[in-house]
Design a protein around this motif. Structure first.
Motif, PDB file in Angstrom:
ATOM      1  N   HIS A  92       0.855  -1.192   0.000  1.00 50.11           N
ATOM      2  CA  HIS A  92       0.000   0.000   0.000  1.00 50.11           C
ATOM      3  C   HIS A  92       0.894   1.247   0.000  1.00 50.11           C
ATOM      4  CE1 HIS A  92      -2.915  -3.014   1.285  1.00 50.11           C
ATOM      5  NE2 HIS A  92      -3.848  -2.172   0.846  1.00 50.11           N
ATOM      6  N   GLU A  93       0.248   2.416  -0.235  1.00 51.80           N
ATOM      7  CA  GLU A  93       1.085   3.638  -0.345  1.00 51.80           C
ATOM      8  C   GLU A  93       1.668   4.064   1.009  1.00 51.80           C
ATOM      9  OE1 GLU A  93      -3.260   4.957  -0.486  1.00 51.80           O
ATOM     10  OE2 GLU A  93      -2.022   3.323  -1.255  1.00 51.80           O
ATOM     11  N   SER A  94       1.025   3.642   2.108  1.00 45.42           N
ATOM     12  CA  SER A  94       1.560   4.019   3.424  1.00 45.42           C
ATOM     13  C   SER A  94       1.165   2.957   4.443  1.00 45.42           C
ATOM     14  CB  SER A  94       0.951   5.364   3.853  1.00 45.42           C
ATOM     15  OG  SER A  94      -0.442   5.191   4.056  1.00 45.42           O
ATOM     16  N   PRO A  95       1.852   2.905   5.585  1.00 46.88           N
ATOM     17  CA  PRO A  95       1.457   1.960   6.634  1.00 46.88           C
ATOM     18  C   PRO A  95       0.016   2.192   7.084  1.00 46.88           C
ATOM     19  CG  PRO A  95       3.617   2.897   7.129  1.00 46.88           C
ATOM     20  CD  PRO A  95       3.086   3.640   5.923  1.00 46.88           C
ATOM     21  N   GLU A  96      -0.419   3.468   7.084  1.00 42.50           N
ATOM     22  CA  GLU A  96      -1.798   3.771   7.521  1.00 42.50           C
ATOM     23  C   GLU A  96      -2.802   3.139   6.555  1.00 42.50           C
ATOM     24  OE1 GLU A  96       0.628   6.148   7.265  1.00 42.50           O
ATOM     25  OE2 GLU A  96       0.968   6.099   9.448  1.00 42.50           O
ATOM     26  N   ALA A  97      -2.510   3.270   5.252  1.00 42.38           N
ATOM     27  CA  ALA A  97      -3.428   2.686   4.245  1.00 42.38           C
ATOM     28  C   ALA A  97      -3.467   1.167   4.394  1.00 42.38           C
ATOM     29  CB  ALA A  97      -2.961   3.077   2.838  1.00 42.38           C
TER      30      ALA A  97
ATOM     31  N   LEU B 102      -4.601 -10.199  17.766  1.00 44.01           N
ATOM     32  CA  LEU B 102      -4.152 -10.575  16.421  1.00 44.01           C
ATOM     33  C   LEU B 102      -3.945  -9.323  15.557  1.00 44.01           C
ATOM     34  CD1 LEU B 102      -3.720 -12.864  14.297  1.00 44.01           C
ATOM     35  CD2 LEU B 102      -6.158 -12.711  13.810  1.00 44.01           C
ATOM     36  N   ILE B 103      -4.962  -8.447  15.575  1.00 43.20           N
ATOM     37  CA  ILE B 103      -4.887  -7.259  14.718  1.00 43.20           C
ATOM     38  C   ILE B 103      -3.750  -6.336  15.187  1.00 43.20           C
ATOM     39  CG2 ILE B 103      -6.196  -5.250  13.857  1.00 43.20           C
ATOM     40  CD1 ILE B 103      -7.286  -7.998  12.913  1.00 43.20           C
ATOM     41  N   LYS B 104      -3.628  -6.197  16.515  1.00 45.37           N
ATOM     42  CA  LYS B 104      -2.576  -5.334  17.057  1.00 45.37           C
ATOM     43  C   LYS B 104      -1.192  -5.832  16.627  1.00 45.37           C
ATOM     44  CE  LYS B 104      -1.736  -3.366  21.482  1.00 45.37           C
ATOM     45  NZ  LYS B 104      -2.025  -3.475  22.894  1.00 45.37           N
ATOM     46  N   ALA B 105      -0.993  -7.128  16.717  1.00 48.23           N
ATOM     47  CA  ALA B 105       0.311  -7.703  16.335  1.00 48.23           C
ATOM     48  C   ALA B 105       0.581  -7.451  14.858  1.00 48.23           C
ATOM     49  CB  ALA B 105       0.316  -9.198  16.647  1.00 48.23           C
ATOM     50  N   ALA B 106      -0.467  -7.548  14.023  1.00 49.00           N
ATOM     51  CA  ALA B 106      -0.277  -7.337  12.580  1.00 49.00           C
ATOM     52  C   ALA B 106       0.038  -5.860  12.303  1.00 49.00           C
ATOM     53  CB  ALA B 106      -1.525  -7.783  11.825  1.00 49.00           C
ATOM     54  N   VAL B 107      -0.676  -4.962  12.992  1.00 47.88           N
ATOM     55  CA  VAL B 107      -0.459  -3.518  12.761  1.00 47.88           C
ATOM     56  C   VAL B 107       0.989  -3.149  13.116  1.00 47.88           C
ATOM     57  CG1 VAL B 107      -1.116  -1.210  13.555  1.00 47.88           C
ATOM     58  CG2 VAL B 107      -2.889  -2.907  13.028  1.00 47.88           C
ATOM     59  N   LYS B 108       1.490  -3.776  14.153  1.00 49.44           N
ATOM     60  CA  LYS B 108       2.871  -3.508  14.577  1.00 49.44           C
ATOM     61  C   LYS B 108       3.838  -3.893  13.440  1.00 49.44           C
ATOM     62  CE  LYS B 108       5.548  -4.333  18.684  1.00 49.44           C
ATOM     63  NZ  LYS B 108       5.690  -5.204  19.819  1.00 49.44           N
ATOM     64  N   LEU B 109       3.579  -4.998  12.812  1.00 45.95           N
ATOM     65  CA  LEU B 109       4.456  -5.449  11.718  1.00 45.95           C
ATOM     66  C   LEU B 109       4.332  -4.533  10.502  1.00 45.95           C
ATOM     67  CD1 LEU B 109       3.887  -9.318  12.035  1.00 45.95           C
ATOM     68  CD2 LEU B 109       5.962  -8.044  12.601  1.00 45.95           C
ATOM     69  N   ILE B 110       3.089  -4.056  10.260  1.00 41.64           N
ATOM     70  CA  ILE B 110       2.888  -3.123   9.127  1.00 41.64           C
ATOM     71  C   ILE B 110       3.685  -1.833   9.393  1.00 41.64           C
ATOM     72  CG2 ILE B 110       1.197  -1.632   7.965  1.00 41.64           C
ATOM     73  CD1 ILE B 110      -0.862  -3.892   8.323  1.00 41.64           C
TER      74      ILE B 110
ATOM     75  N   ALA C 125       0.546  -5.791   4.280  1.00 46.46           N
ATOM     76  CA  ALA C 125      -0.600  -6.177   5.119  1.00 46.46           C
ATOM     77  C   ALA C 125      -0.771  -7.699   5.136  1.00 46.46           C
ATOM     78  CB  ALA C 125      -1.869  -5.495   4.608  1.00 46.46           C
ATOM     79  N   GLU C 126      -0.616  -8.328   3.956  1.00 43.36           N
ATOM     80  CA  GLU C 126      -0.806  -9.784   3.879  1.00 43.36           C
ATOM     81  C   GLU C 126       0.229 -10.524   4.712  1.00 43.36           C
ATOM     82  OE1 GLU C 126      -0.849 -11.069  -0.208  1.00 43.36           O
ATOM     83  OE2 GLU C 126      -2.058  -9.339  -0.753  1.00 43.36           O
ATOM     84  N   ARG C 127       1.488 -10.092   4.554  1.00 41.41           N
ATOM     85  CA  ARG C 127       2.564 -10.782   5.285  1.00 41.41           C
ATOM     86  C   ARG C 127       2.418 -10.510   6.781  1.00 41.41           C
ATOM     87  NH1 ARG C 127       5.504 -15.310   4.428  1.00 41.41           N
ATOM     88  NH2 ARG C 127       6.060 -15.532   6.583  1.00 41.41           N
ATOM     89  N   ALA C 128       1.967  -9.312   7.112  1.00 37.87           N
ATOM     90  CA  ALA C 128       1.839  -8.958   8.528  1.00 37.87           C
ATOM     91  C   ALA C 128       0.806  -9.839   9.216  1.00 37.87           C
ATOM     92  CB  ALA C 128       1.445  -7.485   8.660  1.00 37.87           C
ATOM     93  N   ILE C 129      -0.349 -10.039   8.584  1.00 39.64           N
ATOM     94  CA  ILE C 129      -1.378 -10.862   9.237  1.00 39.64           C
ATOM     95  C   ILE C 129      -0.914 -12.320   9.270  1.00 39.64           C
ATOM     96  CG2 ILE C 129      -2.832 -11.227   7.177  1.00 39.64           C
ATOM     97  CD1 ILE C 129      -4.183 -10.680  10.687  1.00 39.64           C
ATOM     98  N   TRP C 130      -0.178 -12.702   8.235  1.00 38.51           N
ATOM     99  CA  TRP C 130       0.335 -14.078   8.176  1.00 38.51           C
ATOM    100  C   TRP C 130       1.251 -14.351   9.378  1.00 38.51           C
ATOM    101  CZ3 TRP C 130      -1.429 -17.483   4.570  1.00 38.51           C
ATOM    102  CH2 TRP C 130      -0.809 -18.724   4.531  1.00 38.51           C
ATOM    103  N   ASP C 131       2.214 -13.439   9.588  1.00 31.98           N
ATOM    104  CA  ASP C 131       3.177 -13.642  10.675  1.00 31.98           C
ATOM    105  C   ASP C 131       2.531 -13.431  12.048  1.00 31.98           C
ATOM    106  OD1 ASP C 131       5.183 -14.253   8.917  1.00 31.98           O
ATOM    107  OD2 ASP C 131       5.966 -12.210   8.794  1.00 31.98           O
ATOM    108  N   ALA C 132       1.644 -12.437  12.121  1.00 31.47           N
ATOM    109  CA  ALA C 132       0.992 -12.180  13.416  1.00 31.47           C
ATOM    110  C   ALA C 132       0.188 -13.410  13.835  1.00 31.47           C
ATOM    111  CB  ALA C 132       0.076 -10.959  13.307  1.00 31.47           C
ATOM    112  N   ALA C 133      -0.503 -14.004  12.882  1.00 31.25           N
ATOM    113  CA  ALA C 133      -1.315 -15.190  13.199  1.00 31.25           C
ATOM    114  C   ALA C 133      -0.410 -16.338  13.648  1.00 31.25           C
ATOM    115  CB  ALA C 133      -2.142 -15.606  11.983  1.00 31.25           C
ATOM    116  N   ALA C 134       0.763 -16.456  13.019  1.00 33.18           N
ATOM    117  CA  ALA C 134       1.678 -17.540  13.419  1.00 33.18           C
ATOM    118  C   ALA C 134       2.117 -17.346  14.874  1.00 33.18           C
ATOM    119  CB  ALA C 134       2.892 -17.571  12.491  1.00 33.18           C
ATOM    120  N   SER C 135       2.415 -16.082  15.265  1.00 33.01           N
ATOM    121  CA  SER C 135       2.833 -15.858  16.660  1.00 33.01           C
ATOM    122  C   SER C 135       1.682 -16.126  17.615  1.00 33.01           C
ATOM    123  CB  SER C 135       3.285 -14.419  16.900  1.00 33.01           C
ATOM    124  OG  SER C 135       4.037 -13.962  15.838  1.00 33.01           O
TER     125      SER C 135
END
Ligand code: PEP
Ligand code: MG
Length: 565
Positions: free
Chosen positions: A41-46, A89-97, A103-113
């Motif tokens: 995405h164009e930014s972490p916020e997006a 789950l969402i918080k962990a993914a946002v941290k990675l973003i 976004a896809e990789r972030a939710i993937w890794d967050a879910a694994a943790s």
């Protein structure tokens, strides 16, 4: 196996019925986003907004589906919906973003943790790991704009087409919406086939090319002939209408399996838990010939406690007061892995540490299961028998019998599903009280053909004369042992009405099958005398191929045609 002639795909018919419907393809599994994928995405916020929106939409879809589902299916969906909005789950993914991940990789890794953390907590929390992974795939699919994994949603009935279906795919399969199953892979003994018969859905497996069928294509499925016809004509419409009438007339079984001349063959049911058992009892089953206990715990990462097991088994026993219930100890491995018992990295799981053999690598689990069975049986009115899967030697049968005796269980038996057990039944029966032929695995091991592989479906049928010879030898072993100990069949062979007649002719004493098959098997069995069944068995044994055996026997059973089977 498959051929496409004109507009017809040919596979293997594994569950009878003729039906017309439009196709929905099972979405492909969601692939893992590339490791280290950076922000797209164009930014972490997006990216964060997109992730939150995707998670919300997944949750809404799951909640909708839960509202329309019932029983266990509803619970599965509700639990998954909760996980989709899980703040951790969402918080962990946002941290990675924020750290630059897509976004896809972030939710993937967050879910694994999150999954690892839940797993380490054990118990109920560890059970949620499956939900985390399911939610992860759904969110990634939503972010990619591709169909969500799992059975497609639809308000109108459809014919489900897939490469193959895993037991977990079918947890929420509603037979009012999915009216037939077609797979390009899988054999007659595959779980897709077993599930189709349990739900009474016409099904064709190993029909190569069907995954190319267009969304909404109209097809005619003949689950007895094993054909799928694109753009059906007047003949197919007439056949489907005739089947609808037949299906209604096959609905009843009077609870008394017998041949025309009164030879009694108790018709029992295969069940995976209390819900199945209640349905089987209502369908007239004369008992349970196979309780697949691993089906009670397929979603578990950790060993169920004795109390949980007692509750699960008691639910089945209570459905059959005064009747026989044969409980099979956990048959984990191969196509039914249980993380707390089996090693997913085995190179050849069907020949690996499976069934009874897990007692070698996880000692104690079997003893605890037998204690649970004994406790559940203690004040139950059912006549509880217990058997071990994947027995290869008389010595193993003796060891299992000793464990049963130590647990206070008095009717131990074993499955005959490995050819060595069929060849040594006499010695095995010196240790145990009964045997039950598991023709699904007996076929796969006799023919050296993986029961899940579509291209091997022609080898993988219990009509193979070699498999029928092993059934004959098992019965002969029981006769030689001299104490008239029962030889049952609990593999899918028992659910094929023509083959059921052959099995009775070969001398098996009981047949156990999905409740849906009871009425058809009872009707066909009641159309022959025992002597006729014996001569049909001789005919099948003498055939030079499975196809010839099946055709020869079917030609002598005109009732099959009358019933559309
Ligand atoms: C069999 O192998 O025939 C059987 C009944 O066991 P399962 O299908 O559970 O392996
Ligand atoms: Mg088996």
């Amino acid at each position: 196996m498959q051929t496409l002639s004109d507009n017809t795909y040919t596979g293997v018919g594994v569950s009878p019925g003729r039906i017309i419907g439009s196709v929905r393809q099972m979405p492909r599994a969601v692939s893992e986003p590339p490791a280290g994928e950076r922000l797209t995405h164009e930014s972490p916020e997006a990216a964060t907004d997109a992730l939150r929106a995707a998670a919300k939409s997944v949750q809404a879809v799951l909640n909708d589906r839960a509202a329309g589902a019932a029983g266990a299916g509803r619970q599965v969906l509700e639990a998954t919906a909760l996980m989709a909005a899980d703040p951790m789950l969402i918080k962990a993914a946002v941290k990675l973003i924020t750290a630059g991940s897509s976004a896809e990789r972030a939710i993937w890794d967050a879910a694994a943790s999150v999954a690892e953390m839940l797993h380490n907590l054990g118990g109920y929390m560890a059970e949620r790991v499956t939900d985390v992974f399911d939610v992860r795939s759904r969110i990634v699919a939503e972010l990619r704009g591709v169909p969500a994994p799992g059975i497609p949603l639809s308000d109108v009935p459809f014919v489900l087409v897939a490469e193959d279906l895993a037991p977990a795919d079918t947890a929420t399969l509603d037979p009012a919406v999915v009216i037939a199953l077609i797979t390009s892979s899988g054999g007659p003994q595959s779980h897709t086939a077993i599930i189709a018969r349990a739900l009474g859905l016409p099904a064709v497996v190993a029909a190569l090319g069907v995954t190319e069928l267009a969304h909404d294509a109209l097809v005619y499925v003949d689950g007895a002939a094993g054909t799928v016809t694109l753009n059906p004509g007047a003949d197919e419409h007439a056949a489907a209408a005739a089947w609808a009438t037949t299906a209604a007339s096959l609905a009843e079984f009077d609870g008394n399996g017998r041949t025309r001349d009164g030879h009694l063959v108790p018709l029992l049911s295969n069940v995976g838990g209390a819900d199945d058992a209640v349905k089987a009892a209502a369908a007239g089953a004369q008992g349970v010939g196979l309780l697949r206990t691993e089906f009670c715990f397929l979603d578990r990462d950790t060993e169920p406690s004795v109390d949980e097991q007692v509750a699960a088994y008691r639910g089945v026993f209570d459905a059959f007061p005064g009747k026989k219930v044969v409980l099979r100890t956990l048959d984990a491995g191969a196509d039914k892995p249980l993380p707390f018992l089996t090693d997913a990295s085995e190179p050849n799981p069907a020949l690996g540490v499976r069934g009874y053999r897990t007692d070698l690598t996880s000692p104690g689990v079997l003893q605890r299961q037998l204690s649970a069975v004994a406790l559940a049986a203690e004040d139950s009115a059912a006549d509880v028998w217990v058997m071990a899967p994947m027995i290869s030697t008389a010595e193993e049968a003796g060891d299992f019998a000793a464990l049963c005796t130590a647990a206070g269980l008095t009717t131990p038996g074993v499955m005959v599903e490995v050819p060595s057990a069929a060849l040594t039944t006499e010695a095995i029966l010196r240790h145990v009280e009964f045997v039950s032929l598991g023709t699904n695995d007996l076929t796969q091991y006799a023919m050296a053909a993986d029961r899940q592989l579509g291209p091997l479906a022609a080898l993988n049928t219990p009509w193979q004369p070699a498999v029928l010879q092993l059934v004959r030898l098992t019965v002969a072993g029981a006769v030689a042992e001299g104490e008239n100990k029962p030889v049952g069949v609990c593999g899918e062979a028992a659910a094929d009405p023509a083959l059921a007649v052959v099995l009775v002719g070969l001398g098996v004493s009981t047949l156990s099958m999905t409740a849906r098959a009871l009425s058809a098997v009872a009707a066909v069995l009641a159309s022959v005398t025992l002597a006729e069944a014996q001569s049909l068995a001789a005919l099948a044994l003498a055939a030079s191929s499975a196809t010839e055996a099946r055709a020869a026997v079917r030609a002598h059973l005109p009732i099959l045609h009358d019933l559309g089977l």
